[in-house]
Scaffold this motif. Sequence first.
Motif, PDB file in Angstrom:
ATOM      1  N   ARG A 274      -4.438   9.602   3.420  1.00  0.00           N
ATOM      2  CA  ARG A 274      -5.429   9.121   2.454  1.00  0.00           C
ATOM      3  C   ARG A 274      -5.411   7.611   2.285  1.00  0.00           C
ATOM      4  O   ARG A 274      -6.413   7.018   1.915  1.00  0.00           O
ATOM      5  CB  ARG A 274      -5.178   9.780   1.085  1.00  0.00           C
ATOM      6  CG  ARG A 274      -5.195  11.291   1.103  1.00  0.00           C
ATOM      7  CD  ARG A 274      -6.568  11.835   1.295  1.00  0.00           C
ATOM      8  NE  ARG A 274      -7.508  11.302   0.304  1.00  0.00           N
ATOM      9  CZ  ARG A 274      -8.810  11.448   0.379  1.00  0.00           C
ATOM     10  NH1 ARG A 274      -9.346  12.109   1.379  1.00  0.00           N
ATOM     11  NH2 ARG A 274      -9.587  10.928  -0.539  1.00  0.00           N
ATOM     12  N   VAL A 275      -4.264   6.989   2.517  1.00  0.00           N
ATOM     13  CA  VAL A 275      -4.140   5.563   2.197  1.00  0.00           C
ATOM     14  C   VAL A 275      -3.911   4.704   3.449  1.00  0.00           C
ATOM     15  O   VAL A 275      -4.635   3.748   3.691  1.00  0.00           O
ATOM     16  CB  VAL A 275      -2.997   5.330   1.175  1.00  0.00           C
ATOM     17  CG1 VAL A 275      -2.826   3.842   0.882  1.00  0.00           C
ATOM     18  CG2 VAL A 275      -3.276   6.101  -0.113  1.00  0.00           C
TER      19      VAL A 275
ATOM     20  N   THR B 185     -16.735  -1.302   6.720  1.00  0.00           N
ATOM     21  CA  THR B 185     -17.590  -1.099   5.549  1.00  0.00           C
ATOM     22  C   THR B 185     -16.918  -0.143   4.581  1.00  0.00           C
ATOM     23  O   THR B 185     -16.984  -0.321   3.369  1.00  0.00           O
ATOM     24  CB  THR B 185     -18.960  -0.535   5.976  1.00  0.00           C
ATOM     25  OG1 THR B 185     -19.469  -1.365   7.014  1.00  0.00           O
ATOM     26  CG2 THR B 185     -19.924  -0.526   4.816  1.00  0.00           C
ATOM     27  N   ARG B 186     -16.257   0.860   5.138  1.00  0.00           N
ATOM     28  CA  ARG B 186     -15.584   1.824   4.276  1.00  0.00           C
ATOM     29  C   ARG B 186     -14.436   1.176   3.489  1.00  0.00           C
ATOM     30  O   ARG B 186     -14.011   1.683   2.472  1.00  0.00           O
ATOM     31  CB  ARG B 186     -15.072   3.000   5.116  1.00  0.00           C
ATOM     32  CG  ARG B 186     -15.607   4.316   4.602  1.00  0.00           C
ATOM     33  CD  ARG B 186     -15.205   5.459   5.490  1.00  0.00           C
ATOM     34  NE  ARG B 186     -16.151   5.652   6.569  1.00  0.00           N
ATOM     35  CZ  ARG B 186     -15.826   6.182   7.749  1.00  0.00           C
ATOM     36  NH1 ARG B 186     -14.589   6.541   7.993  1.00  0.00           N
ATOM     37  NH2 ARG B 186     -16.737   6.346   8.671  1.00  0.00           N
ATOM     38  N   LEU B 187     -13.911   0.078   4.005  1.00  0.00           N
ATOM     39  CA  LEU B 187     -12.868  -0.641   3.272  1.00  0.00           C
ATOM     40  C   LEU B 187     -13.465  -1.665   2.318  1.00  0.00           C
ATOM     41  O   LEU B 187     -12.758  -2.501   1.787  1.00  0.00           O
ATOM     42  CB  LEU B 187     -11.939  -1.365   4.243  1.00  0.00           C
ATOM     43  CG  LEU B 187     -11.070  -0.510   5.127  1.00  0.00           C
ATOM     44  CD1 LEU B 187     -10.074  -1.370   5.883  1.00  0.00           C
ATOM     45  CD2 LEU B 187     -10.316   0.510   4.291  1.00  0.00           C
ATOM     46  N   GLY B 188     -14.795  -1.597   2.118  1.00  0.00           N
ATOM     47  CA  GLY B 188     -15.410  -2.551   1.210  1.00  0.00           C
ATOM     48  C   GLY B 188     -15.542  -3.939   1.813  1.00  0.00           C
ATOM     49  O   GLY B 188     -15.676  -4.916   1.110  1.00  0.00           O
ATOM     50  N   ARG B 189     -15.461  -4.034   3.158  1.00  0.00           N
ATOM     51  CA  ARG B 189     -15.715  -5.325   3.805  1.00  0.00           C
ATOM     52  C   ARG B 189     -16.877  -5.175   4.767  1.00  0.00           C
ATOM     53  O   ARG B 189     -16.676  -5.064   5.974  1.00  0.00           O
ATOM     54  CB  ARG B 189     -14.533  -5.784   4.657  1.00  0.00           C
ATOM     55  CG  ARG B 189     -13.198  -5.691   4.043  1.00  0.00           C
ATOM     56  CD  ARG B 189     -12.214  -6.277   5.047  1.00  0.00           C
ATOM     57  NE  ARG B 189     -10.928  -5.647   4.914  1.00  0.00           N
ATOM     58  CZ  ARG B 189     -10.244  -5.136   5.927  1.00  0.00           C
ATOM     59  NH1 ARG B 189     -10.738  -5.152   7.149  1.00  0.00           N
ATOM     60  NH2 ARG B 189      -9.080  -4.585   5.711  1.00  0.00           N
TER      61      ARG B 189
ATOM     62  N   PRO C 288      -6.625   5.286   6.872  1.00  0.00           N
ATOM     63  CA  PRO C 288      -7.957   4.695   6.706  1.00  0.00           C
ATOM     64  C   PRO C 288      -7.950   3.172   6.768  1.00  0.00           C
ATOM     65  O   PRO C 288      -8.936   2.566   7.169  1.00  0.00           O
ATOM     66  CB  PRO C 288      -8.404   5.169   5.317  1.00  0.00           C
ATOM     67  CG  PRO C 288      -7.614   6.392   5.059  1.00  0.00           C
ATOM     68  CD  PRO C 288      -6.293   6.198   5.754  1.00  0.00           C
ATOM     69  N   GLN C 289      -6.813   2.559   6.407  1.00  0.00           N
ATOM     70  CA  GLN C 289      -6.752   1.104   6.466  1.00  0.00           C
ATOM     71  C   GLN C 289      -6.321   0.597   7.829  1.00  0.00           C
ATOM     72  O   GLN C 289      -6.571  -0.552   8.177  1.00  0.00           O
ATOM     73  CB  GLN C 289      -5.767   0.580   5.408  1.00  0.00           C
ATOM     74  CG  GLN C 289      -6.254   0.847   4.004  1.00  0.00           C
ATOM     75  CD  GLN C 289      -5.276   0.316   2.976  1.00  0.00           C
ATOM     76  OE1 GLN C 289      -4.905  -0.849   3.006  1.00  0.00           O
ATOM     77  NE2 GLN C 289      -4.847   1.173   2.079  1.00  0.00           N
TER      78      GLN C 289
ATOM     79  N   ARG D  42       0.114  10.095   1.721  1.00  0.00           N
ATOM     80  CA  ARG D  42       0.164   8.636   1.845  1.00  0.00           C
ATOM     81  C   ARG D  42      -0.448   8.208   3.169  1.00  0.00           C
ATOM     82  O   ARG D  42      -1.255   7.287   3.235  1.00  0.00           O
ATOM     83  CB  ARG D  42       1.622   8.149   1.816  1.00  0.00           C
ATOM     84  CG  ARG D  42       2.286   8.245   0.482  1.00  0.00           C
ATOM     85  CD  ARG D  42       3.771   7.913   0.611  1.00  0.00           C
ATOM     86  NE  ARG D  42       4.539   8.711  -0.328  1.00  0.00           N
ATOM     87  CZ  ARG D  42       5.838   8.976  -0.224  1.00  0.00           C
ATOM     88  NH1 ARG D  42       6.528   8.508   0.796  1.00  0.00           N
ATOM     89  NH2 ARG D  42       6.438   9.708  -1.122  1.00  0.00           N
TER      90      ARG D  42
ATOM     91  N   GLN E  43       0.829  -1.206   0.000  1.00  0.00           N
ATOM     92  CA  GLN E  43       0.000   0.000   0.000  1.00  0.00           C
ATOM     93  C   GLN E  43       0.866   1.259   0.000  1.00  0.00           C
ATOM     94  O   GLN E  43       0.542   2.247  -0.643  1.00  0.00           O
ATOM     95  CB  GLN E  43      -0.940  -0.006   1.211  1.00  0.00           C
ATOM     96  CG  GLN E  43      -2.001  -1.088   1.124  1.00  0.00           C
ATOM     97  CD  GLN E  43      -2.953  -0.837  -0.020  1.00  0.00           C
ATOM     98  OE1 GLN E  43      -3.432   0.272  -0.223  1.00  0.00           O
ATOM     99  NE2 GLN E  43      -3.229  -1.868  -0.806  1.00  0.00           N
TER     100      GLN E  43
ATOM    101  N   VAL F  76     -17.183 -12.605  -1.895  1.00  0.00           N
ATOM    102  CA  VAL F  76     -17.505 -13.364  -3.102  1.00  0.00           C
ATOM    103  C   VAL F  76     -16.999 -12.609  -4.320  1.00  0.00           C
ATOM    104  O   VAL F  76     -17.195 -11.404  -4.444  1.00  0.00           O
ATOM    105  CB  VAL F  76     -19.032 -13.547  -3.215  1.00  0.00           C
ATOM    106  CG1 VAL F  76     -19.359 -14.427  -4.417  1.00  0.00           C
ATOM    107  CG2 VAL F  76     -19.572 -14.155  -1.933  1.00  0.00           C
ATOM    108  N   LYS F  77     -16.309 -13.334  -5.168  1.00  0.00           N
ATOM    109  CA  LYS F  77     -15.807 -12.682  -6.387  1.00  0.00           C
ATOM    110  C   LYS F  77     -16.963 -12.461  -7.355  1.00  0.00           C
ATOM    111  O   LYS F  77     -17.820 -13.313  -7.506  1.00  0.00           O
ATOM    112  CB  LYS F  77     -14.770 -13.588  -7.078  1.00  0.00           C
ATOM    113  CG  LYS F  77     -13.592 -13.911  -6.197  1.00  0.00           C
ATOM    114  CD  LYS F  77     -12.535 -12.845  -6.290  1.00  0.00           C
ATOM    115  CE  LYS F  77     -11.314 -13.259  -5.504  1.00  0.00           C
ATOM    116  NZ  LYS F  77     -10.576 -12.128  -5.015  1.00  0.00           N
TER     117      LYS F  77
END
Lengths: 239, 275
Positions: free
Chosen positions: A133-134, A214-218, A137-138, A130, A116, A237-238
């Motif tokens: 923004r990156v 949720t903000r991380l797409g999980r 948040p993670q 860096r 990352q 799920v892909k």
Amino acid sequence: MQDLQFGAWVDDFLAGLWVTVYVTVLAAVAAVVVAFVLGIAVRTRHIVPRTIARIIIELFRGTSLLVQLFWFFYVLPEFGFRFDPLAVAVFAFGLNFGAYGAEVVRGAINAVPTAQWEGSIALNLTPAQRMRRVILPQSIPLMIPPFNNLLIQLLKSTPLIFLIFLNDLTFYSDQYRNSVGNENFIFPLLLVIYFVLSYTFTLFMHVLEARANTRLGRPVERRRIFKYRGPQEEEAVKV
Amino acid sequence: MATPETTTAYETTGARASGEPMIRFEEVLKKFGDLTVLENLDFDVAPGERVTLIGPSGSGKTTILRLLMTLETLTGGHIWVDGEPLWHMPKGDKLVPANEKYLRQVRKKIGMVFQQFNLFPNMTVLENVTEAPIRVLGKSRDEANEKGKELLERVGLEAKYEAHPSQLSGGQQQRVAIARALAMEPRVLLLDEVTAALDPELVAGVLNLLREIAETTDITMLIVTHEMHFARDVSHKVMMFDHGQVVEHGPPDKIFTDPDHDRTKAFLHAVIEER
């Protein structure tokens, strides 16, 4: 049955409860600020902020919270710094728990994969971008469970403040025991109140954790306390 | 140097024969601790030239890309990008080690696509593509969104603007990563084994996209890949590496059909046998 005479004490108890919650929340906010500042400073390349941050962390983790409280309350005024008890409490708790929190922040930032950082360097983001923004948040979802631990410990350390003349829940319980004497009633009640408070904080932190994920797409289902959490089935799920 | 082997397809985009090189390695030395990965390495890449680096793992190919992307620091020698020293900045008439500000200046010209995509999971697909144009190039959000959507459409992901990277297949994620790199309008694009982490059935789609980009732009490309057909199709020059040294280099037709060195023959034999 013994007369509890509790009615006359309800107002005092509510005032004490308010002080407990108030000090916990203010100190937690201060601790989060301290944790982020120290946690980020302690992993910079520059030696001066890194050293200062490391000294503060080790000093406040390595000495007793009670002694720190007394030190701020009794010793600093000798040097002409006088604060009211509430400010001392927030200051001491904030620095002490912030020092522990700094290690949480540092660990969570380090846990974000190197890939990352490299992705953000390849896009020519500035070092500050860096981080902001990156990386942060993670790393924030990783910080929340250990922060929750610290928050509960913070709440349960607040009875110490009666030593600097702040009248919290524990102070009034002790007053009640002194004057009415029903220790079999008041201390179990006190345990229940602390438990309810800390569990409320825990639920709040779960909501924060779910939102951060949720903000991380999980997206995660709402936490159910007794649910078995074995090794997770891998990945979403892909499509 | 470096003449394209299929003259028709590359006439408009082929390497310029004259002028300054886009990339120049000069006596480059790279060590990891006591391990010397690159030593005394010299080569040039012309503007618009597409060069594929092949060789066994550990031969230093990826390190070359990572040095160019400033992900590894240089141990010795010089790297020049478009006439400017990458790892050094001029001070008076001397060259001193570059600071972050200077690095950012030179890095503007370079983009990279990674084996593991390295998309940002905290952003949507479109945000991944627009983040750097907004923050680094100073574009307005509208302008960046427009350009980003155009790029995502070009890589075949127009339906996925609002998706999160974790909801995409590996092939789709790599397409986003390619769009994200292109959004920064680099002069040089570094492709580091970009299909190595993909399911076999998704490889062809990504390679076709890269072929299309190679044919329609004049971006200088440095490609590390084990996809020899792809290398043969898109590159003007192939460089064979072993132990941090260039064993031989030449047009792909020559290297792949009639290499001079036994080491190259053995390597190609092993790689093609494997397929």
